[in-house]
Design a protein around this motif. Structure first.
Motif, PDB file in Angstrom:
ATOM      1  N   GLY A 144       0.809  -1.209   0.000  1.00  0.00           N
ATOM      2  CA  GLY A 144       0.000   0.000   0.000  1.00  0.00           C
ATOM      3  C   GLY A 144       0.842   1.259   0.000  1.00  0.00           C
ATOM      4  N   LEU A 145       1.931   1.255   0.765  1.00  0.00           N
ATOM      5  CA  LEU A 145       2.809   2.432   0.811  1.00  0.00           C
ATOM      6  C   LEU A 145       3.533   2.605  -0.519  1.00  0.00           C
ATOM      7  CD1 LEU A 145       4.294   2.069   4.417  1.00  0.00           C
ATOM      8  CD2 LEU A 145       2.319   3.412   3.668  1.00  0.00           C
ATOM      9  N   GLU A 146       3.940   1.498  -1.121  1.00  0.00           N
ATOM     10  CA  GLU A 146       4.597   1.589  -2.428  1.00  0.00           C
ATOM     11  C   GLU A 146       3.619   2.077  -3.505  1.00  0.00           C
ATOM     12  OE1 GLU A 146       6.387  -2.151  -3.322  1.00  0.00           O
ATOM     13  OE2 GLU A 146       7.790  -2.066  -1.632  1.00  0.00           O
ATOM     14  N   GLU A 156       4.786   6.619   5.405  1.00  0.00           N
ATOM     15  CA  GLU A 156       4.790   5.519   6.358  1.00  0.00           C
ATOM     16  C   GLU A 156       3.359   5.129   6.720  1.00  0.00           C
ATOM     17  OE1 GLU A 156       6.758   3.436   7.404  1.00  0.00           O
ATOM     18  OE2 GLU A 156       8.780   4.189   7.038  1.00  0.00           O
ATOM     19  N   GLY A 157       3.232   4.086   7.498  1.00  0.00           N
ATOM     20  CA  GLY A 157       1.900   3.629   7.862  1.00  0.00           C
ATOM     21  C   GLY A 157       1.945   2.619   8.981  1.00  0.00           C
ATOM     22  N   ALA A 158       0.771   2.133   9.354  1.00  0.00           N
ATOM     23  CA  ALA A 158       0.662   1.127  10.414  1.00  0.00           C
ATOM     24  C   ALA A 158      -0.616   0.334  10.196  1.00  0.00           C
ATOM     25  CB  ALA A 158       0.654   1.786  11.795  1.00  0.00           C
ATOM     26  N   PRO A 180      -7.272   0.401   0.971  1.00  0.00           N
ATOM     27  CA  PRO A 180      -6.718  -0.725   0.200  1.00  0.00           C
ATOM     28  C   PRO A 180      -5.814  -1.635   1.019  1.00  0.00           C
ATOM     29  CG  PRO A 180      -6.637   1.294  -1.088  1.00  0.00           C
ATOM     30  CD  PRO A 180      -7.034   1.690   0.295  1.00  0.00           C
ATOM     31  N   ILE A 181      -5.053  -1.065   1.945  1.00  0.00           N
ATOM     32  CA  ILE A 181      -4.199  -1.877   2.822  1.00  0.00           C
ATOM     33  C   ILE A 181      -5.067  -2.765   3.703  1.00  0.00           C
ATOM     34  CG2 ILE A 181      -2.509  -1.778   4.694  1.00  0.00           C
ATOM     35  CD1 ILE A 181      -1.619   0.960   3.514  1.00  0.00           C
TER      36      ILE A 181
END
Length: 842
Positions: free
Chosen positions: A310-312, A454-456, A763-764
């Protein structure tokens, strides 16, 4: 004759005198040293320094912590021929002597007299056990005498097989491998039972000098040592001549094999490691603890990959930021690319690569990639690489490879086939393509780039709080900062369900009408008036609360908070055990301008998902000691509606006070946790049930429609996007599992005007939940008593009159719209006073 007799007597007296002196000296040494010798029975209680191992709940290895790699095994698990290999190398008369081999000591004494130095030492395996477990490695007479005394004691109190088992589990065999089981894995990636004769002999040659006879560092000397041991085994009758010849002719097959983890879960592993150190201090790394976590191995792997993907995907949408480095053409022509590329780190599956040649005609770029070696990067893998200008602007789509890269550029690529992470420093030189530049290149790579965003992701079992999966960022190797539990961010519209739940408990209903119209607030502390807007910039007039939530109408939320009261709402958040420390005491609270960590938000959503009960997220399910005994078990969670203290007392089994704490915990001064965890009700179950139905509409017809791709009817959720798109969220759940995702920059900055929770975070969430819910039946919150369904007029919120277009709505019995009468005012809203409606509208 008399002269001979006198001479014989003299020698006899000298011998007896010498023997007496030796006995006296030996006795003196014994009496002097004996009180300081440790009791042998301590051998049975000694904990071998074994690393901390962390496993998923389905028994997949997540991580191993500790300097010494060791896996203790019993002697029954070791093949007899392997035992014989060690005896041939170290102590052929092991089963014959009483702990001390007189012949060996005599040989050592002769070496000392002839060379002036202690060489072989004459140590038996029993003496090595005494030395390894109790004594220093100093080569002194005192230490050797202690070693002999301890060996004699050990032989008196332990049988031979037990002594040999202790020896084979303790010895250092190089490359951080302690014990034979660890060495078999390090050098051959096999259990001991699967080693060949030549491999067994190689391991048996290591105790004498783990560095000098190491097959990785000194293969020639290791081969000589191995073959000498094989010869000894033949001479001692352990193996046949044919077996000897076959083993001697075998090549060296040793290679370094690091511990292969089975789940990519570095952030979870670090959380477990930190907790173990908190509980047991530095002993956590050496005492052989095994930690079993609540995470499912497959779900955790999918969570890690879903977040990275998802980050990419977000990063590619915003263009290519250019090469990470540039190599001068002269250097490129004269230097080894395999050496240059080592200056750039590998990041997860992304590999640094040097562009060697760009061919616009064929559409191919020749690169030299770390680990892979020479490779081709086709243009079709580069078409996404519009030039990044700002978060809202990119350049045109590239038409040929030279629009993207140039010779000498250093970029990141992804191999089209999986690449192993181990021994990558050597892979460039060992690559078959590297040996022959003219050989056709088989490898294919795709252009990539390390995301700046970034994400979590956090997934909780809703009824217990057990963490099912957690990912705290793109790469733990790149950043140890665990955003899942450490990053405090604005939740945006994902905060609104808590506000609406407060409203439902206060007597409002999904049919309550609020006006979605412009509103202006003057504040002396602000330079300009506050004019909040919906994300669309439009206003939609009178709106039911149900529609306001699933369409995420900001103006309705502001008016709703104004009516509820800020202080009352903050108190309600505290009732839900949601931290209010970083919450504002103004109307911006309704738009999620406070700060929560992703874990705090996920926990709050789990409270909603499970029907309104408190939950306490936890990660560790069990802790076992070196012997496999469970010394900690996570408490069982019990959901409680009333009289929770009585429920807790009844649920705790009666135990003897002496068993209140395990020895391991007692020694650390830690209290044994309760065996049950009683979770009280925090919110009215009927209000929560109604909120479920409203949040299901977020999926069916609102901002979370993308989640319909799951094809499930039990999903509820809420998207969230903060001001200027600095934080984007999606929190979704069914009655069993609650999962929250967040995407943003570590230093808050706009993600781009076209980025929202539905486009970045959802989406993630979708990729993860597709696997996490696969095969699971639909799970809905049970319908509580006191709930009614009534057909209403969607424009007024009143009961629909006969013949009117209406929709069914769900209410608590006491909050339902009053029955229709002949004089009912059609403009009044479900059970509310007319002046209340006027205030909400205007």
């Amino acid at each position: 004759m008399s002269h001979l007799l006198r001479t014989s007597r003299l020698f006899a007296w000298l011998f007896l005198t010498g023997l007496s002196v030796a006995v006296i000296v030996t006795s003196g040494f014994y009496l002097y040293l004996r009180p300081g010798l440790p009791p042998v029975h301590q051998l049975l209680d000694i904990k071998l320094q074994t690393p901390l191992r962390v496993y998923s709940k389905d028994n997949r290895l997540i991580a191993e912590f500790g300097e010494k790699r060791r896996a203790p095994i019993t002697i029954e698990q070791i093949p007899t021929i392997q035992l014989q290999a060690f005896m041939a190398a170290e102590d052929a008369r092991f089963y014959e002597h009483f702990g001390v081999d007189i012949k060996g000591l005599a040989r050592a004494a002769i070496e000392l007299v002839s060379t002036g130095e202690i060489q072989s030492g004459g140590s038996t395996i029993t003496m090595q056990v005494a030395k390894n477990y109790f004594l220093s490695r100093d080569r002194t007479f005192i230490r050797k005498f202690n070693e002999i005394l301890l060996a004699l004691q050990i032989e008196r109190e332990l049988d031979k097989n037990r002594i040999l088992e202790l020896y084979l589990n303790k010895i250092y065999l190089g490359n951080r491998a302690y014990g034979i089981a660890a060495a078999a894995q390090v050098y051959y990636n096999k259990p001991v039972s699967e080693l060949s004769l030549a491999q067994m002999a190689m391991l048996a040659g290591l105790p004498k000098a783990p560095s000098a006879f190491n097959p990785l560092a000194n293969p020639d000397r290791a081969m000589i040592r191995r073959n000498w041991i094989l010869g000894r085994m033949r001479d001692l009758g352990y193996i046949t001549p044919d077996a000897h010849e076959l083993a001697v002719s075998a090549p060296i097959t040793a290679s370094y094999n690091s511990t292969e983890t089975e789940v990519d879960a570095d952030y979870v592993a670090e959380m477990a490691r930190s907790e173990m150190v908190r509980r047991f201090g530095e002993d956590a790394y050496t005492d052989g603890y095994t930690v079993t976590l609540t995470v499912d191995g497959e779900n955790q792997q999918v969570a890690t990959e879903a977040l990275r993907n998802g980050l990419e995907a977000y990063d590619r949408r915003h263009g290519f930021r250019g090469p990470i480095g540039q190599i001068d053409e002269d250097i490129l022509a004269t230097s080894e690319l395999s050496d240059i590329i080592l200056n750039y780190p590998r990041v997860e599956s992304l590999l640094p690569a040097i562009v060697e040649e760009v061919d616009d005609e064929s559409g191919e770029v020749r690169v030299y990639a770390r680990v892979v070696g020479p490779a081709v990067m086709p243009f079709e893998t580069m078409t996404w690489a519009r030039r990044y200008k700002t978060e809202n602007l990119t350049g045109p789509e590239p038409e040929k490879p030279s629009d993207v890269v140039s010779p000498g550029d250093v970029v990141y690529v992804r191999a089209q086939e999986p690449v192993q992470a181990s021994s990558e420093a050597d892979a460039d030189e060992s690559s078959p393509q590297a040996d022959d530049p003219e050989q056709p290149t088989a490898a294919t790579v795709a252009l990539a780039q390390i995301p700046r965003v970034e994400g979590a992701l956090i997934s909780l079992e809703a009824k217990t709080g057990a963490i099912q999966a957690l990912a705290g960022g793109y790469s733990f190797g790149q950043s140890k900062y665990n955003r899942a539990i450490q990053a405090r961010r604005q939740p945006g519209s994902t905060f609104k369900p808590f506000l609406y739940l407060s409203a439902l408990e206060s007597g409002m209903t999904p049919a309550t009408i609020y006006n979605d119209a412009p509103i202006v607030f003057d504040d002396s502390e602000l330079e300009t008036a506050w004019r909040p807007q919906n994300s669309s910039g439009q206003f939609y007039g009178p709106t039911r609360l149900r529609e306001a939530l699933y369409r995420s109408r900001n103006l309705v939320s502001i008016r709703l908070l104004r009516d509820l009261g800020i202080e009352k709402t903050l108190n309600y958040l505290a009732q839900l055990e949601i931290s209010t420390e970083n919450m504002p005491d103004n109307l911006s609270l309704s738009l999620g301008s406070g700060q929560l960590t992703p874990m705090e938000l996920a926990r709050g959503m789990a409270v909603i998902a499970n029907g309104g009960y408190d939950v306490e997220p936890y990660l560790i399910e069990t802790i076992s000691d070196f012997s496999g005994e469970i010394i900690y078990q996570a408490p069982k969670t019990i959901l409680c509606d009333e009289n929770c203290n009585e429920v807790a007392e009844q649920a705790i089994p009666e135990t003897d006070e002496s068993d209140a704490a395990t020895p391991a915990n007692a020694s650390q001064g830690n209290e044994e946790p309760p065996e049950i965890r009683v979770m009280p009700r925090l919110a009215d179950e009927r209000a929560v049930f109604i909120l479920h139905s409203m949040m299901q509409d977020v999926i069916r017809r609102g901002t979370g429609r993308r989640a319909l791709a799951l094809g499930r009817d039990d999903i509820a959720g809420k998207t969230g996007t903060t001001n200027e798109q600095k934080d984007t969220w999606f929190a979704g759940f069914n009655h069993d599992i609650a999962t929250t995702t967040w995407v943003g920059f570590d230093q808050p900055a706009p993600l781009g005007r076209r980025e929202f929770g539905a486009s970045t975070a959802l989406p993630i969430w979708l990729d993860y939940m597709e696997v996490a819910l696969e095969g699971a039946p639909s799970s809905f919150m049970p319908r509580p008593n006191g709930i009614v369904n009534i057909r209403i007029n969607p424009e007024t919120g009143q009961r629909a009159r006969p013949g009117e277009d209406g929709v069914f709505e769900v209410f608590r019995e006491e909050d339902a719209p009053p029955p229709l009468t002949s004089d009912t005012d059609g403009d009044r809203n479900g059970g509310s006073e007319e002046d209340d409606l006027s205030r909400r509208i205007f």
